[in-house]
Design a protein around this motif. Structure first.
Motif, short mmCIF file in Angstrom:
data_model
loop_
_atom_site.label_atom_id
_atom_site.label_comp_id
_atom_site.label_asym_id
_atom_site.label_seq_id
_atom_site.Cartn_x
_atom_site.Cartn_y
_atom_site.Cartn_z
N GLU A 233 0.83 -1.20 0.00
CA GLU A 233 0.00 0.00 0.00
C GLU A 233 0.87 1.25 0.00
N PRO A 234 0.31 2.41 -0.41
CA PRO A 234 -1.06 2.62 -0.91
C PRO A 234 -1.21 2.17 -2.35
N SER A 235 -2.36 1.59 -2.67
CA SER A 235 -2.63 1.14 -4.04
C SER A 235 -2.81 2.34 -4.96
N PHE A 236 -2.31 2.20 -6.17
CA PHE A 236 -2.41 3.30 -7.13
C PHE A 236 -3.78 3.32 -7.78
N ASP A 237 -4.32 4.50 -7.93
CA ASP A 237 -5.61 4.71 -8.58
C ASP A 237 -5.39 4.98 -10.06
N VAL A 238 -5.88 4.10 -10.93
CA VAL A 238 -5.64 4.27 -12.37
C VAL A 238 -6.30 5.52 -12.93
N GLN A 239 -7.24 6.11 -12.19
CA GLN A 239 -7.83 7.36 -12.65
C GLN A 239 -6.80 8.49 -12.69
N ASP A 240 -5.70 8.33 -11.93
CA ASP A 240 -4.65 9.34 -11.96
C ASP A 240 -3.87 9.33 -13.27
N PHE A 241 -4.08 8.30 -14.09
CA PHE A 241 -3.44 8.27 -15.41
C PHE A 241 -4.17 9.14 -16.43
N VAL A 242 -5.43 9.46 -16.17
CA VAL A 242 -6.24 10.14 -17.19
C VAL A 242 -6.44 11.61 -16.85
N ARG A 243 -5.33 12.29 -16.60
CA ARG A 243 -5.39 13.71 -16.25
C ARG A 243 -4.93 14.58 -17.43
N THR A 244 -5.39 15.81 -17.43
CA THR A 244 -4.92 16.80 -18.41
C THR A 244 -4.45 18.04 -17.66
N ASP B 161 -3.83 22.10 -18.64
CA ASP B 161 -3.97 23.16 -19.66
C ASP B 161 -4.37 22.57 -21.02
N GLY B 162 -5.25 21.59 -20.99
CA GLY B 162 -5.75 20.99 -22.22
C GLY B 162 -4.85 19.93 -22.83
N LYS B 163 -3.67 19.72 -22.24
CA LYS B 163 -2.74 18.70 -22.75
C LYS B 163 -2.82 17.43 -21.89
N GLY B 164 -2.83 16.28 -22.55
CA GLY B 164 -2.86 15.03 -21.80
C GLY B 164 -1.55 14.81 -21.06
N VAL B 165 -1.64 14.36 -19.81
CA VAL B 165 -0.44 14.07 -19.02
C VAL B 165 0.22 12.80 -19.54
N VAL B 166 1.54 12.85 -19.74
CA VAL B 166 2.31 11.68 -20.16
C VAL B 166 2.92 11.06 -18.92
N SER B 167 2.43 9.90 -18.52
CA SER B 167 2.95 9.20 -17.35
C SER B 167 4.05 8.24 -17.80
N ILE B 168 5.28 8.52 -17.38
CA ILE B 168 6.43 7.70 -17.79
C ILE B 168 6.82 6.80 -16.63
N ILE B 169 6.66 5.49 -16.82
CA ILE B 169 7.01 4.54 -15.77
C ILE B 169 8.44 4.08 -16.01
N ARG B 170 9.33 4.50 -15.13
CA ARG B 170 10.77 4.28 -15.30
C ARG B 170 11.13 2.86 -14.85
N LEU B 171 11.61 2.05 -15.80
CA LEU B 171 11.82 0.63 -15.55
C LEU B 171 13.23 0.17 -15.92
N ALA C 39 -16.19 6.75 -29.46
CA ALA C 39 -15.79 8.13 -29.15
C ALA C 39 -14.89 8.70 -30.25
N ASP C 40 -14.74 10.02 -30.24
CA ASP C 40 -13.94 10.70 -31.25
C ASP C 40 -12.44 10.54 -31.02
N LYS C 41 -12.05 10.21 -29.79
CA LYS C 41 -10.63 10.00 -29.48
C LYS C 41 -10.53 9.07 -28.28
N PRO C 42 -9.39 8.40 -28.09
CA PRO C 42 -9.26 7.49 -26.97
C PRO C 42 -9.22 8.22 -25.63
N LYS C 43 -9.53 7.49 -24.58
CA LYS C 43 -9.45 8.05 -23.24
C LYS C 43 -8.03 7.98 -22.70
N LEU C 44 -7.30 6.92 -23.11
CA LEU C 44 -5.94 6.69 -22.62
C LEU C 44 -5.23 5.78 -23.60
N CYS C 45 -3.92 6.02 -23.79
CA CYS C 45 -3.11 5.12 -24.61
C CYS C 45 -1.91 4.63 -23.80
#
Length: 446
Positions: free
Chosen positions: A225-236, A238-248, A279-285
């Protein structure tokens, strides 16, 4: 009409869409780029998944970067699996030079250096937001598949989860799971036998060894814990989609941990996101670099689970993109579901290589303008064969494409820049904390 005009018209007809699209590059004919023969990807079909393939040092990662940038600029967030550590530059603006200026002019685009909103994340010891999930959230089926257990062993794991559920014992990490397994064959043996039947010590000991194998690959850093909330991946921002980079970068030799995390992420997204419809565009890629690590060591059950989720998750508005050296790294049942295919150059050093090239060529539409197998071995860096699905779900004409340059930095951030980016993250405060709790490990000792 000349051949080049015919070619340009051919691409214009195949790559003109009603809705918004991403300009990927311009077409190449007879090794010469054709000005303004634009090759595009419709946003509407980016939940149909994709493949970015090619030999080492042919530009795959830069193509991944370009698509993620353009998605962000269109308000679509993305998650990037960064196994080589060379994607963090997306956070800062790139720079213009004569080469980039010439290429942008040929494609017919304006180059505007742009840094994008980036969140650095980790499932190991890398700097960034720590992503975790509890053992309970995985459930007995996924845990058993990851450890490649047989039917008898799976039955014991299901028993453990059932016992913990009925006795309100939280299974948070691998220590909890091991403690309950030890309880099952020691002090709790009689209680378990009365409620569920006798459990073999040999079976439990085998499961314990499988858990230790997971721990040796670093899984103890991921479970908890704490478990990650996948809703935090779908943020914008200033109108730009957030790029979540998982460093591996520190788990390249730990493929089981990587596939464990990937399956957890895909499962959680599928279960959490609502149906999106057309939809006209994806929610997340999601972009999975070095995708062969997901499949090369995965069991048959695990691969089947990934195949099923990839097939179903597009209805949630999620696109999954695999980046790897050859299409044969991806199972056929997954490969058949990929609508976008970007193929960088392949190398033909051996008879096996030539056979793989011939097989790869068969995966692409036939073109009247060039021979696919010949183009596959003659493309330069930053060039690729491209075909996508149009808005009606029909493959577009195969296009030998000069790809657009990234608008963000093409090198990695310095350690100081990474530290600054991590410190400024609101999610670090939310997830990088130690939790005081009574686990199954502690409750069973009471």
């Amino acid at each position: 009409m000349g051949k080049s005009e015919d070619f340009k018209q051919h691409l214009e007809q195949g790559y003109t869409f009603k809705g918004n699209s991403i300009i990927l590059g311009t077409g190449i004919l007879d090794h010469e780029p054709i000005a303004n023969a634009q090759v595009k990807i419709p946003l509407k079909t980016l939940n149909r998944h994709g493949l970015i393939a090619g030999a080492k040092a042919t530009g795959k990662t830069k193509t991944l970067q370009v698509i993620a940038e353009q998605l962000s600029l269109h308000g679509v967030p993305s998650v990037l699996m960064d196994l080589k550590g060379d994607l963090s530059g997306i956070a800062q603006a790139g720079s213009l030079n004569s080469h980039i200026e010439k290429r942008s002019s040929l494609i017919g685009i304006d180059f505007e250096a742009t840094g994008l909103p980036v969140e650095l994340m980790s499932i190991s010891h890398e700097k960034g937001v720590k992503l975790k999930a509890t053992v309970s959230e995985f459930g007995p089926v996924l845990i058993s598949q990851i450890m490649e257990l047989n039917d008898t062993q799976r039955g014991v794991v299901a028993l453990v989860f059932r016992y913990c559920d009925t006795h309100h014992l939280p299974l948070l990490d691998l220590k909890d799971l091991k403690k309950v397994l030890q309880f099952v064959i020691n002090e709790g043996k009689d209680e378990i036998a009365k409620e569920f039947g006798a459990v073999s010590s040999a079976t439990v000991n085998t499961i314990m060894r499988k858990i230790i194998e997971l721990e040796q690959q670093g899984a103890e850093n991921f479970f908890g814990e704490p478990s990650f909330d996948v809703q935090d991946f779908v943020r914008t921002v200033d109108g730009k989609g957030v790029v979540s980079i998982i460093r591996l970068t520190d788990i390249q030799n730990q493929p089981k941990l990587f596939s464990t995390f990937m399956l957890s992420l895909l499962s959680e997204i599928y279960e959490s996101f609502p149906e999106q419809g057309d939809a006209d565009k994806p929610k997340l890629c999601l972009f999975i670099d070095e995708a062969h690590l997901v499949f090369s060591t995965a069991s048959k059950d695990l691969i089947e689970k990934i195949e099923a989720i990839v097939k179903l998750i597009r209805s949630k508005g999620v696109g999954v993109f695999f980046c790897t050296q050859t299409p044969t790294d991806v199972p056929d049942n997954v490969l058949g579901q990929l609508g976008l295919k970007i193929q960088h150059s392949l190398r033909a050093f051996t008879a096996k290589d030539r056979k793989a090239i011939s097989k790869t060529a068969e995966n692409y539409p036939i073109s009247t303008f060039y021979k696919t197998d010949e183009v596959l071995t003659s493309m330069g860096i930053g060039e690729a064969l491209v075909t996508v699905l149009n808005e009606k779900g029909i493959p577009t004409p195969l296009a030998h494409t000069l790809l657009r340059p990234p608008v963000s930095r093409m090198d990695i951030l310095t350690e100081g820049e990474i530290d600054s980016l991590v410190r400024s993250s609101s999610l670090v405060k939310k997830y990088n904390i130690e939790i005081d709790r009574e686990s199954a490990f502690e409750l069973l000792d009471q």
